[in-house]
Design a protein around this motif. Structure first.
Motif, short mmCIF file in Angstrom:
data_model
loop_
_atom_site.label_atom_id
_atom_site.label_comp_id
_atom_site.label_asym_id
_atom_site.label_seq_id
_atom_site.Cartn_x
_atom_site.Cartn_y
_atom_site.Cartn_z
N ASN A 1 43.04 36.88 32.83
CA ASN A 1 42.86 38.29 33.17
C ASN A 1 43.65 39.14 32.19
OD1 ASN A 1 41.81 40.42 34.58
ND2 ASN A 1 42.98 40.08 36.45
N VAL A 2 43.21 40.37 32.05
CA VAL A 2 43.94 41.31 31.21
C VAL A 2 45.25 41.68 31.89
CG1 VAL A 2 41.89 42.21 30.05
CG2 VAL A 2 42.66 43.26 32.18
N GLY A 3 46.16 42.20 31.12
CA GLY A 3 47.46 42.58 31.66
C GLY A 3 47.38 43.85 32.49
N GLY A 4 48.53 44.23 32.98
CA GLY A 4 48.58 45.44 33.78
C GLY A 4 49.97 45.67 34.33
N GLY A 5 50.12 46.83 34.93
CA GLY A 5 51.40 47.23 35.47
C GLY A 5 51.70 46.60 36.81
N PRO A 6 52.80 47.02 37.39
CA PRO A 6 53.23 46.48 38.68
C PRO A 6 52.15 46.67 39.75
CG PRO A 6 54.98 47.77 37.69
CD PRO A 6 53.73 48.00 36.86
N THR A 7 52.18 45.75 40.73
CA THR A 7 51.31 45.83 41.88
C THR A 7 52.20 45.74 43.13
OG1 THR A 7 51.01 43.43 41.86
CG2 THR A 7 49.36 44.75 40.69
N ARG B 1 33.25 34.63 36.24
CA ARG B 1 33.58 35.58 35.17
C ARG B 1 34.14 36.84 35.79
NH1 ARG B 1 29.85 32.53 32.19
NH2 ARG B 1 30.29 32.70 29.97
N SER B 2 34.73 37.65 34.97
CA SER B 2 35.25 38.94 35.41
C SER B 2 34.10 39.81 35.91
CB SER B 2 35.95 39.62 34.24
OG SER B 2 36.45 40.87 34.62
N ASP B 3 34.42 40.72 36.81
CA ASP B 3 33.39 41.64 37.28
C ASP B 3 33.83 43.08 37.03
OD1 ASP B 3 35.21 42.39 39.29
OD2 ASP B 3 34.23 41.21 40.83
N SER B 4 33.01 44.01 37.39
CA SER B 4 33.29 45.43 37.13
C SER B 4 34.49 45.94 37.93
CB SER B 4 32.06 46.27 37.44
OG SER B 4 31.70 46.12 38.81
N LYS B 5 34.93 45.20 38.93
CA LYS B 5 36.08 45.63 39.74
C LYS B 5 37.40 45.09 39.20
CE LYS B 5 33.19 45.83 43.82
NZ LYS B 5 32.81 45.17 45.05
N GLY B 6 37.35 44.36 38.08
CA GLY B 6 38.58 43.88 37.47
C GLY B 6 39.01 42.49 37.90
N ALA B 7 38.12 41.74 38.55
CA ALA B 7 38.47 40.38 38.95
C ALA B 7 38.68 39.52 37.70
CB ALA B 7 37.37 39.78 39.82
N PRO B 8 39.56 38.54 37.78
CA PRO B 8 39.80 37.66 36.62
C PRO B 8 38.67 36.65 36.45
CG PRO B 8 41.10 36.93 38.49
CD PRO B 8 40.43 38.22 38.91
#
Length: 151
Positions: free
Chosen positions: A68-74, A48-55
């Motif tokens: 995973n949730v979306g997001g900007g460029p990496t 599962r996802s964790d507090s650090k944003g892992a998918p």
């Protein structure tokens, strides 16, 4: 109704040899998506996802989903923005699940809460129908006709 069962195979992620394929879905709510794929398709939640944003990771038969949730460029994709499709009726790809008994799957998955676009319909060498997931992605469910062969 016929029993719908997926045989256990020795697929693993990450692979020890060769390759394994995973499909990434950008979702609005990781936990909601994990529960959907677990409930409807008997998927196995691997993490599962964790507090650090892992998918979240999920195994469906011989494939894996990463949600995973979306997001900007990496740094490794500097011009790419990930987001849930704004229009669920304008798509460029979808998951395709091949089944041995489409009627049994249709009834089972509908009883578990799947929202089908239509009942199974005959088309070319198969019978197929489509499910929408919580973010509007479509999933094709198809059964090849007995005399149909690939390649």
């Amino acid at each position: 109704m016929n029993q719908v069962q997926v045989e256990a195979k020795a697929y693993q992620m990450p692979p020890r040899d060769g390759i394994a394929i995973a499909h990434f879905l950008t979702v609005a709510d990781i936990e909601r998506s994990l529960r959907f794929y677990e409930t409807i398709f008997s998927g196995k939640i691997l993490s599962r996802s964790d507090s650090k944003g892992a998918p979240g990771y999920l195994q469906l038969a011989n494939t894996w989903l990463i949600v995973n949730v979306g997001g900007g460029p990496t740094p490794d994709k500097p011009t790419v923005v990930l987001s849930v499709p704004p229009d669920p009726n304008a798509i460029s790809s979808y998951m395709n699940i091949r089944v041995a008994d489409i009627r049994a799957c249709y009834e089972l998955w509908r009883s578990r809460g799947a929202t089908f676009i239509t009942e199974p319909k005959d088309k070319y060498g198969e019978t197929r129908c489509y499910i929408r997931d919580p973010d509007g992605y479509i999933i094709e469910v198809g059964q090849s006709k007995p005399d149909f062969t690939y390649g």
